[in-house]
Design a protein around this motif. Structure first.
Motif, PDB file in Angstrom:
ATOM      1  N   VAL A  60       0.847  -1.194   0.000  1.00 15.42           N
ATOM      2  CA  VAL A  60       0.000   0.000   0.000  1.00 15.42           C
ATOM      3  C   VAL A  60       0.885   1.246   0.000  1.00 15.42           C
ATOM      4  O   VAL A  60       0.645   2.185  -0.762  1.00 15.42           O
ATOM      5  CB  VAL A  60      -0.976  -0.004   1.196  1.00 15.42           C
ATOM      6  CG1 VAL A  60      -1.638   1.348   1.382  1.00 15.42           C
ATOM      7  CG2 VAL A  60      -2.031  -1.095   1.022  1.00 15.42           C
ATOM      8  N   LYS A  61       1.907   1.254   0.848  1.00 16.95           N
ATOM      9  CA  LYS A  61       2.817   2.407   0.890  1.00 16.95           C
ATOM     10  C   LYS A  61       3.534   2.606  -0.438  1.00 16.95           C
ATOM     11  O   LYS A  61       3.850   3.720  -0.818  1.00 16.95           O
ATOM     12  CB  LYS A  61       3.860   2.224   1.996  1.00 16.95           C
ATOM     13  CG  LYS A  61       3.324   2.452   3.374  1.00 16.95           C
ATOM     14  CD  LYS A  61       4.428   2.333   4.395  1.00 16.95           C
ATOM     15  CE  LYS A  61       3.896   2.657   5.777  1.00 16.95           C
ATOM     16  NZ  LYS A  61       4.951   2.607   6.784  1.00 16.95           N
ATOM     17  N   MET A  62       3.776   1.513  -1.135  1.00 17.79           N
ATOM     18  CA  MET A  62       4.477   1.576  -2.416  1.00 17.79           C
ATOM     19  C   MET A  62       3.497   1.844  -3.567  1.00 17.79           C
ATOM     20  O   MET A  62       3.908   1.903  -4.721  1.00 17.79           O
ATOM     21  CB  MET A  62       5.217   0.253  -2.661  1.00 17.79           C
ATOM     22  CG  MET A  62       6.300  -0.033  -1.640  1.00 17.79           C
ATOM     23  SD  MET A  62       6.928  -1.723  -1.754  1.00 17.79           S
ATOM     24  CE  MET A  62       8.031  -1.577  -3.145  1.00 17.79           C
ATOM     25  N   THR A  83     -11.294  -9.140  10.352  1.00 18.13           N
ATOM     26  CA  THR A  83     -11.997  -8.408   9.302  1.00 18.13           C
ATOM     27  C   THR A  83     -11.258  -7.140   8.881  1.00 18.13           C
ATOM     28  O   THR A  83     -11.630  -6.538   7.881  1.00 18.13           O
ATOM     29  CB  THR A  83     -13.418  -8.041   9.748  1.00 18.13           C
ATOM     30  OG1 THR A  83     -13.343  -7.279  10.954  1.00 18.13           O
ATOM     31  CG2 THR A  83     -14.266  -9.275   9.954  1.00 18.13           C
ATOM     32  N   ASP A  84     -10.222  -6.735   9.601  1.00 14.64           N
ATOM     33  CA  ASP A  84      -9.521  -5.498   9.241  1.00 14.64           C
ATOM     34  C   ASP A  84      -8.933  -5.527   7.837  1.00 14.64           C
ATOM     35  O   ASP A  84      -8.906  -4.481   7.174  1.00 14.64           O
ATOM     36  CB  ASP A  84      -8.470  -5.115  10.290  1.00 14.64           C
ATOM     37  CG  ASP A  84      -7.459  -6.197  10.564  1.00 14.64           C
ATOM     38  OD1 ASP A  84      -7.872  -7.317  10.920  1.00 14.64           O
ATOM     39  OD2 ASP A  84      -6.255  -5.922  10.438  1.00 14.64           O
ATOM     40  N   PRO A  85      -8.496  -6.684   7.309  1.00 14.21           N
ATOM     41  CA  PRO A  85      -8.019  -6.652   5.924  1.00 14.21           C
ATOM     42  C   PRO A  85      -9.106  -6.267   4.913  1.00 14.21           C
ATOM     43  O   PRO A  85      -8.807  -5.766   3.839  1.00 14.21           O
ATOM     44  CB  PRO A  85      -7.538  -8.087   5.676  1.00 14.21           C
ATOM     45  CG  PRO A  85      -7.196  -8.609   7.033  1.00 14.21           C
ATOM     46  CD  PRO A  85      -8.212  -7.978   7.945  1.00 14.21           C
ATOM     47  N   LEU A  86     -10.375  -6.485   5.277  1.00 16.19           N
ATOM     48  CA  LEU A  86     -11.466  -6.102   4.377  1.00 16.19           C
ATOM     49  C   LEU A  86     -11.489  -4.599   4.118  1.00 16.19           C
ATOM     50  O   LEU A  86     -11.744  -4.160   2.998  1.00 16.19           O
ATOM     51  CB  LEU A  86     -12.810  -6.542   4.950  1.00 16.19           C
ATOM     52  CG  LEU A  86     -13.083  -8.035   4.959  1.00 16.19           C
ATOM     53  CD1 LEU A  86     -14.292  -8.351   5.818  1.00 16.19           C
ATOM     54  CD2 LEU A  86     -13.266  -8.555   3.544  1.00 16.19           C
ATOM     55  N   LEU A  87     -11.244  -3.829   5.161  1.00 19.78           N
ATOM     56  CA  LEU A  87     -11.228  -2.375   5.013  1.00 19.78           C
ATOM     57  C   LEU A  87     -10.141  -1.953   4.034  1.00 19.78           C
ATOM     58  O   LEU A  87     -10.397  -1.221   3.070  1.00 19.78           O
ATOM     59  CB  LEU A  87     -11.010  -1.700   6.367  1.00 19.78           C
ATOM     60  CG  LEU A  87     -10.790  -0.186   6.335  1.00 19.78           C
ATOM     61  CD1 LEU A  87     -12.023   0.533   5.797  1.00 19.78           C
ATOM     62  CD2 LEU A  87     -10.416   0.326   7.711  1.00 19.78           C
ATOM     63  N   ASN A  88      -8.947  -2.430   4.255  1.00 21.61           N
ATOM     64  CA  ASN A  88      -7.825  -2.034   3.406  1.00 21.61           C
ATOM     65  C   ASN A  88      -7.944  -2.592   1.995  1.00 21.61           C
ATOM     66  O   ASN A  88      -7.597  -1.919   1.029  1.00 21.61           O
ATOM     67  CB  ASN A  88      -6.509  -2.452   4.056  1.00 21.61           C
ATOM     68  CG  ASN A  88      -6.254  -1.666   5.315  1.00 21.61           C
ATOM     69  OD1 ASN A  88      -6.304  -0.447   5.302  1.00 21.61           O
ATOM     70  ND2 ASN A  88      -6.020  -2.344   6.414  1.00 21.61           N
ATOM     71  N   ARG A  89      -8.456  -3.819   1.860  1.00 22.57           N
ATOM     72  CA  ARG A  89      -8.653  -4.367   0.517  1.00 22.57           C
ATOM     73  C   ARG A  89      -9.728  -3.560  -0.214  1.00 22.57           C
ATOM     74  O   ARG A  89      -9.603  -3.278  -1.401  1.00 22.57           O
ATOM     75  CB  ARG A  89      -9.020  -5.849   0.575  1.00 22.57           C
ATOM     76  CG  ARG A  89      -9.085  -6.484  -0.812  1.00 22.57           C
ATOM     77  CD  ARG A  89      -9.262  -7.963  -0.778  1.00 22.57           C
ATOM     78  NE  ARG A  89     -10.609  -8.323  -0.339  1.00 22.57           N
ATOM     79  CZ  ARG A  89     -11.040  -9.570  -0.230  1.00 22.57           C
ATOM     80  NH1 ARG A  89     -10.224 -10.589  -0.516  1.00 22.57           N
ATOM     81  NH2 ARG A  89     -12.269  -9.828   0.170  1.00 22.57           N
TER      82      ARG A  89
END
Length: 149
Positions: A60-62, A83-89
Protein backbone atom coordinates in the motif's frame (compact mmCIF):
# COMPACT_ATOMS: atom_id res chain seq x y z
CA UNK A 1 20.53 -2.38 11.02
CA UNK A 2 23.59 -4.16 12.43
CA UNK A 3 21.49 -5.66 15.23
CA UNK A 4 18.85 -6.96 12.82
CA UNK A 5 21.54 -8.41 10.53
CA UNK A 6 23.01 -10.21 13.55
CA UNK A 7 19.59 -11.55 14.57
CA UNK A 8 18.98 -12.90 11.07
CA UNK A 9 22.44 -14.49 11.04
CA UNK A 10 21.88 -16.13 14.47
CA UNK A 11 18.34 -17.34 13.74
CA UNK A 12 18.05 -17.72 9.97
CA UNK A 13 15.10 -20.11 10.19
CA UNK A 14 12.94 -17.79 12.28
CA UNK A 15 10.38 -15.62 10.50
CA UNK A 16 10.10 -13.15 13.38
CA UNK A 17 13.69 -11.95 12.92
CA UNK A 18 13.00 -11.25 9.27
CA UNK A 19 9.90 -9.29 10.29
CA UNK A 20 12.11 -7.25 12.63
CA UNK A 21 14.61 -6.61 9.88
CA UNK A 22 11.78 -5.59 7.55
CA UNK A 23 10.61 -3.06 10.14
CA UNK A 24 14.10 -1.55 10.21
CA UNK A 25 14.19 -1.47 6.41
CA UNK A 26 10.80 0.25 6.36
CA UNK A 27 11.99 2.89 8.84
CA UNK A 28 14.94 3.55 6.57
CA UNK A 29 12.64 3.98 3.57
CA UNK A 30 13.85 0.79 1.92
CA UNK A 31 10.39 -0.58 1.21
CA UNK A 32 11.54 -2.92 -1.55
CA UNK A 33 14.04 -4.58 0.81
CA UNK A 34 11.39 -4.80 3.53
CA UNK A 35 9.11 -6.67 1.11
CA UNK A 36 11.94 -9.11 0.36
CA UNK A 37 12.49 -9.76 4.09
CA UNK A 38 8.77 -10.31 4.70
CA UNK A 39 8.54 -12.59 1.67
CA UNK A 40 11.44 -14.65 3.02
CA UNK A 41 9.63 -14.85 6.36
CA UNK A 42 6.47 -16.05 4.60
CA UNK A 43 8.47 -18.82 2.95
CA UNK A 44 9.64 -19.93 6.41
CA UNK A 45 6.24 -19.62 8.11
CA UNK A 46 3.44 -19.56 5.52
CA UNK A 47 0.73 -19.91 8.20
CA UNK A 48 1.58 -16.67 10.03
CA UNK A 49 -1.19 -14.19 9.08
CA UNK A 50 0.88 -11.26 10.36
CA UNK A 51 3.46 -11.60 7.60
CA UNK A 52 1.14 -11.06 4.63
CA UNK A 53 -0.53 -8.33 6.68
CA UNK A 54 2.81 -6.56 6.99
CA UNK A 55 3.65 -7.12 3.33
CA UNK A 56 0.30 -5.77 2.18
CA UNK A 57 0.86 -2.59 4.21
CA UNK A 58 4.22 -2.20 2.50
CA UNK A 59 2.57 -2.65 -0.89
CA UNK A 60 0.00 0.00 0.00
CA UNK A 61 2.82 2.41 0.89
CA UNK A 62 4.48 1.58 -2.42
CA UNK A 63 1.15 2.18 -4.21
CA UNK A 64 1.17 -1.38 -5.52
CA UNK A 65 -2.56 -1.92 -5.12
CA UNK A 66 -2.80 -5.16 -7.10
CA UNK A 67 -0.12 -6.76 -4.91
CA UNK A 68 -1.80 -5.34 -1.81
CA UNK A 69 -5.17 -6.81 -2.82
CA UNK A 70 -3.59 -10.26 -3.28
CA UNK A 71 -1.97 -10.01 0.16
CA UNK A 72 -5.18 -8.80 1.85
CA UNK A 73 -6.87 -11.87 0.36
CA UNK A 74 -4.12 -14.17 1.67
CA UNK A 75 -4.41 -12.64 5.14
CA UNK A 76 -8.18 -13.17 5.12
CA UNK A 77 -7.76 -16.79 4.04
CA UNK A 78 -5.20 -17.44 6.79
CA UNK A 79 -7.36 -15.98 9.56
CA UNK A 80 -11.09 -15.90 8.82
CA UNK A 81 -11.80 -14.20 12.16
CA UNK A 82 -10.01 -10.97 11.23
CA UNK A 83 -12.00 -8.41 9.30
CA UNK A 84 -9.52 -5.50 9.24
CA UNK A 85 -8.02 -6.65 5.92
CA UNK A 86 -11.47 -6.10 4.38
CA UNK A 87 -11.23 -2.37 5.01
CA UNK A 88 -7.83 -2.03 3.41
CA UNK A 89 -8.65 -4.37 0.52
CA UNK A 90 -11.83 -2.33 -0.08
CA UNK A 91 -9.81 0.88 -0.20
CA UNK A 92 -7.29 -0.67 -2.59
CA UNK A 93 -10.17 -1.86 -4.79
CA UNK A 94 -11.55 1.67 -4.88
CA UNK A 95 -8.18 2.96 -6.09
CA UNK A 96 -8.19 0.23 -8.76
CA UNK A 97 -11.70 1.19 -9.92
CA UNK A 98 -13.28 -2.05 -8.68
CA UNK A 99 -16.32 -0.43 -7.08
CA UNK A 100 -18.45 -3.56 -6.63
CA UNK A 101 -15.64 -5.47 -4.95
CA UNK A 102 -14.79 -2.46 -2.81
CA UNK A 103 -18.37 -2.03 -1.63
CA UNK A 104 -18.69 -5.74 -0.84
CA UNK A 105 -15.54 -5.62 1.31
CA UNK A 106 -16.60 -2.40 3.03
CA UNK A 107 -20.07 -3.79 3.76
CA UNK A 108 -18.57 -6.96 5.26
CA UNK A 109 -16.19 -4.84 7.32
CA UNK A 110 -19.06 -2.60 8.49
CA UNK A 111 -21.00 -5.65 9.68
CA UNK A 112 -18.18 -6.32 12.15
CA UNK A 113 -17.40 -2.63 12.83
CA UNK A 114 -20.74 -0.78 12.72
CA UNK A 115 -19.32 2.24 14.54
CA UNK A 116 -16.72 3.00 11.86
CA UNK A 117 -18.11 6.37 10.75
CA UNK A 118 -16.23 6.71 7.46
CA UNK A 119 -17.22 3.29 6.18
CA UNK A 120 -20.83 3.83 7.25
CA UNK A 121 -20.86 7.16 5.38
CA UNK A 122 -19.47 5.63 2.19
CA UNK A 123 -22.02 2.83 2.29
CA UNK A 124 -24.86 5.25 3.00
CA UNK A 125 -23.92 7.47 0.05
CA UNK A 126 -23.64 4.43 -2.22
CA UNK A 127 -27.06 3.18 -1.08
CA UNK A 128 -28.65 6.58 -1.79
CA UNK A 129 -26.99 6.85 -5.18
CA UNK A 130 -28.03 3.36 -6.26
CA UNK A 131 -31.69 3.74 -5.27
CA UNK A 132 -34.17 4.30 -8.14
CA UNK A 133 -33.96 8.00 -8.95
CA UNK A 134 -31.29 8.31 -6.30
CA UNK A 135 -28.19 10.39 -6.36
CA UNK A 136 -25.25 10.99 -4.14
CA UNK A 137 -26.01 13.14 -1.13
CA UNK A 138 -22.76 14.89 -1.85
CA UNK A 139 -24.44 16.75 -4.73
CA UNK A 140 -26.55 19.44 -3.09
CA UNK A 141 -26.82 22.13 -5.74
CA UNK A 142 -27.65 21.07 -9.30
CA UNK A 143 -26.56 24.50 -10.59
CA UNK A 144 -22.99 23.54 -9.65
CA UNK A 145 -23.25 20.47 -11.87
CA UNK A 146 -24.71 22.21 -14.91
CA UNK A 147 -28.22 21.10 -13.97
CA UNK A 148 -27.26 17.42 -13.77
CA UNK A 149 -28.50 15.41 -10.78
Amino acid sequence: MDASDTAVRLAPGQAFVLRGQAMVQEEMGRLDLAVIDISRGMAIDPRDPGLPATRRQLYVKMIRDEDAIRNFTVALELDLTRTDPLLNRGLACIRMGRTDAALADLAAYAADHPDHAQVAAVLSIQKQASAPGGRSSLITDTAETGGLP
